[in-house]
Design a protein around this motif. Structure first.
Motif, PDB file in Angstrom:
ATOM      1  N   ALA A  16       0.843  -1.193   0.000  1.00  0.00           N
ATOM      2  CA  ALA A  16       0.000   0.000   0.000  1.00  0.00           C
ATOM      3  C   ALA A  16       0.878   1.242   0.000  1.00  0.00           C
ATOM      4  N   ILE A  18       0.373   5.676   0.425  1.00  0.00           N
ATOM      5  CA  ILE A  18      -0.468   6.847   0.606  1.00  0.00           C
ATOM      6  C   ILE A  18       0.124   7.899  -0.324  1.00  0.00           C
ATOM      7  N   ASN A  48       3.411   1.880  -5.003  1.00  0.00           N
ATOM      8  CA  ASN A  48       2.585   0.735  -4.646  1.00  0.00           C
ATOM      9  C   ASN A  48       3.180  -0.556  -5.208  1.00  0.00           C
ATOM     10  N   ASP A 138      -3.982  -6.485   3.615  1.00  0.00           N
ATOM     11  CA  ASP A 138      -4.344  -5.167   3.086  1.00  0.00           C
ATOM     12  C   ASP A 138      -4.375  -4.142   4.220  1.00  0.00           C
ATOM     13  N   LYS A 139      -5.031  -4.496   5.295  1.00  0.00           N
ATOM     14  CA  LYS A 139      -5.138  -3.588   6.450  1.00  0.00           C
ATOM     15  C   LYS A 139      -3.767  -3.321   7.062  1.00  0.00           C
ATOM     16  N   TYR A 142      -1.614  -1.026   4.835  1.00  0.00           N
ATOM     17  CA  TYR A 142      -2.064   0.368   4.938  1.00  0.00           C
ATOM     18  C   TYR A 142      -1.594   0.989   6.257  1.00  0.00           C
ATOM     19  N   LYS A 146       0.738   4.252   6.762  1.00  0.00           N
ATOM     20  CA  LYS A 146       0.280   5.346   7.624  1.00  0.00           C
ATOM     21  C   LYS A 146       1.329   5.663   8.690  1.00  0.00           C
TER      22      LYS A 146
END
Length: 152
Positions: A16, A18, A48, A138-139, A142, A146
Motif C-alpha cells: 500500500a 499513501i 505501490n 491489506d489492512k 495500509y 500510515k
C-alpha cells in the motif's frame, strides 16, 4: 527443489502507498494449517508496485528451507510479472518489449532468485472481496504506510 510438507503453505501479500509515490507499507501472512506468521514493514518513499513486490520477497525470504508454497496477491503486476513477463525481460536483458528498462528491476531480480529456491504457485485474488488473508494483509500494509506517513 522443494521438499514435500504435510500441510500446504499459503502466503498472502499486499502493498500500500499513501500517494503513489508516497509513504509505503507491505505485509505478508504465511499460513500452514493453524500456524500463522505475519511480517510487515514499509518506507517513507515508495510506489505501490514496489511495496507489492517487497511483500512477496520478504515472505519468501522468511522461509527457512526450500518449500512448495502458494502466494496469493491482489496485484496483477506481481502475478503476471513473475508468472509470464519475467522470462521475456530476462531474455531481453531486463528490457520490456518496448525496449525500455524494466521498472523495479532489482526487486524483480530478488523475487526471481527466490522463485529458483522455492516451488511457488502464484494466484491472483480480487482485492476487497472478502478473502480473509488478503483483507488482513491489506489492512496491515495500509497501517504500515500510515506509520511512515506520520513519522515524516
Amino acid at each position: 527443489m522443494a521438499k514435500s510438507q504435510k500441510q500446504p503453505i499459503a502466503i498472502h501479500t499486499d502493498g500500500a502507498c499513501i500517494g503513489n509515490p508516497g509513504p509505503g507499507g507491505w505485509a505478508a501472512q504465511i499460513s500452514q494449517g493453524k500456524r500463522v506468521k505475519v511480517f510487515k514493514g514499509g518506507q517513507a518513499e515508495a510506489t505501490n508496485n514496489q511495496m507489492e513486490l517487497l511483500a512477496a520477497i520478504k515472505a519468501l525470504e522468511a522461509l527457512k528451507r526450500p518449500l512448495a508454497v502458494t502466494v496469493f496477491t491482489d496485484s496483477e503486476y506481481v502475478q503476471k510479472g513473475i508468472s509470464g513477463w519475467i522470462e521475456n525481460w530476462k531474455a531481453n536483458g531486463w528490457r520490456t518489449s518496448g525496449r525500455k528498462p524494466v521498472k523495479n528491476v532489482e526487486l524483480w531480480k530478488r523475487l526471481d532468485s527466490l522463485c529458483q529456491i522455492h516451488d511457488v504457485a502464484w494466484r491472483w485474488v480480487k482485492g476487497h472481496a472478502g478473502n480473509k488473508g488478503n483483507e488482513r494483509v491489506d489492512k496491515l500494509a495500509y497501517l504500515e504506510a500510515k506509520r511512515f506517513m506520520e513519522a515524516a
